[in-house]
Design an enzyme around this catalytic site. Sequence first.
Site, PDB file in Angstrom:
ATOM      1  CG  ASP A  84       4.653   8.386  -4.787  1.00 44.79           C
ATOM      2  OD1 ASP A  84       5.129   9.134  -3.919  1.00 44.79           O
ATOM      3  OD2 ASP A  84       3.807   7.512  -4.544  1.00 44.79           O
ATOM      4  CG  HIS A  85       6.552   4.956  -3.059  1.00 39.93           C
ATOM      5  ND1 HIS A  85       7.074   4.754  -1.804  1.00 39.93           N
ATOM      6  CD2 HIS A  85       5.218   5.140  -2.881  1.00 39.93           C
ATOM      7  CE1 HIS A  85       6.096   4.807  -0.905  1.00 39.93           C
ATOM      8  NE2 HIS A  85       4.969   5.059  -1.534  1.00 39.93           N
ATOM      9  CG  HIS A 183       1.551   1.618   0.131  1.00 41.30           C
ATOM     10  ND1 HIS A 183       2.511   1.606   1.108  1.00 41.30           N
ATOM     11  CD2 HIS A 183       1.650   2.833  -0.469  1.00 41.30           C
ATOM     12  CE1 HIS A 183       3.173   2.757   1.095  1.00 41.30           C
ATOM     13  NE2 HIS A 183       2.660   3.517   0.155  1.00 41.30           N
ATOM     14  CG  HIS A 211       2.685   7.215   1.375  1.00 45.75           C
ATOM     15  ND1 HIS A 211       3.733   6.714   0.642  1.00 45.75           N
ATOM     16  CD2 HIS A 211       2.842   8.563   1.374  1.00 45.75           C
ATOM     17  CE1 HIS A 211       4.498   7.710   0.220  1.00 45.75           C
ATOM     18  NE2 HIS A 211       3.974   8.839   0.663  1.00 45.75           N
ATOM     19  N   GLY A 212      -1.281   5.273   1.377  1.00 45.03           N
ATOM     20  CA  GLY A 212      -2.260   4.215   1.575  1.00 45.03           C
ATOM     21  C   GLY A 212      -3.644   4.721   1.923  1.00 45.03           C
ATOM     22  CB  SER A 214      -6.916   3.367  -1.610  1.00 46.98           C
ATOM     23  OG  SER A 214      -6.474   4.156  -2.689  1.00 46.98           O
ATOM     24  CG  ASN A 233       0.555  10.027  -1.477  1.00 49.72           C
ATOM     25  OD1 ASN A 233       0.434  11.250  -1.428  1.00 49.72           O
ATOM     26  ND2 ASN A 233       1.723   9.440  -1.670  1.00 49.72           N
ATOM     27  CB  VAL A 234      -5.940   8.501  -3.544  1.00 45.53           C
ATOM     28  CG1 VAL A 234      -7.028   7.509  -3.943  1.00 45.53           C
ATOM     29  CG2 VAL A 234      -6.344   9.273  -2.289  1.00 45.53           C
ATOM     30  CB  THR A 236      -5.519   0.745  -4.209  1.00 44.30           C
ATOM     31  OG1 THR A 236      -4.127   0.434  -4.079  1.00 44.30           O
ATOM     32  CG2 THR A 236      -6.292  -0.549  -4.400  1.00 44.30           C
TER      33      THR A 236
END
Length: 282
Positions: A84-85, A183, A211-212, A214, A233-234, A236
């Site tokens: 990722d990233h 994020h 994304h982000g 959480s 996407n999870v 944090t």
Amino acid sequence: MSLVSTGELVAEARAAGHGVAAFNVITLEHAEAIALGAERAGAPAILQISENAVKFHRGRLSPIAAAATAVARSSSARLSLHLDHVTDVALLRAAHPEGFSSVMFDASKLSYEENVEATAEAVRWGHGRDIWVEAELGEVGGKEGEAPLDAHAPGVRTDPAEAAAYVAATGVDALAVAVGSSHAMTERTAALDHALIASLAAAVPAPLVLHGSSGVPDGEIRRAVASGMVKINVGTALNTAFTGEVRAHLAADARGVDPRKYLAPAREAMAGTVAGFLGLLR
């Protein structure tokens, strides 16, 4: 069970009108917790290792990739491995020998033209090796080392027409879009632009990625999936659960030194968080 591919999991979720969650792996305990949570939820999941996690492991991808692969292969859940990233081309090219079925190549900080050029090259390289490629368009703030970004600021969110042109020009298999999340949020207060999500889903042939997640409340995630978001996407939220249990244990046992005593409840807390997110997506 053998590893499955990320492309397979995303395609299945999209066809069923569901979401599929991708959880960040930093340590072996993260991978174990994700597998355990997926087994309990009876759902597939994506184990994703970020470039920042590789940096944490002193720039060495192989050890954490091998650990995540071993956990996935020993799990009864259907799990895939995603890098990722990635901004470093050398790391991108390491994905294939390490067994990753997918990678998110992040050229979002470049100009639009440079982003298209770099991402198209990453896609050509990935597709030549049967690697599914995700990219990002728009600004999803909160990444480590970046200045804070207002997710509601003008010009931050992804434009549907530009996104459609970007996917056509690059050939990416999935697109991460900016729709109001950020994020590294430790509180679940993000408000998503669901009309924009629906417009993006209608304009873009590739599956959309949030994304982000959480920082996104349960109801907002459910609505996002209903509007067309597929890969969620999870990261944090797992760390919040993990660190909370470690703090609680050490506060109650200030003289304890055995890390197994606090890593076990921390891993269990992460597994619960994983199962909770997976339950939102079907």
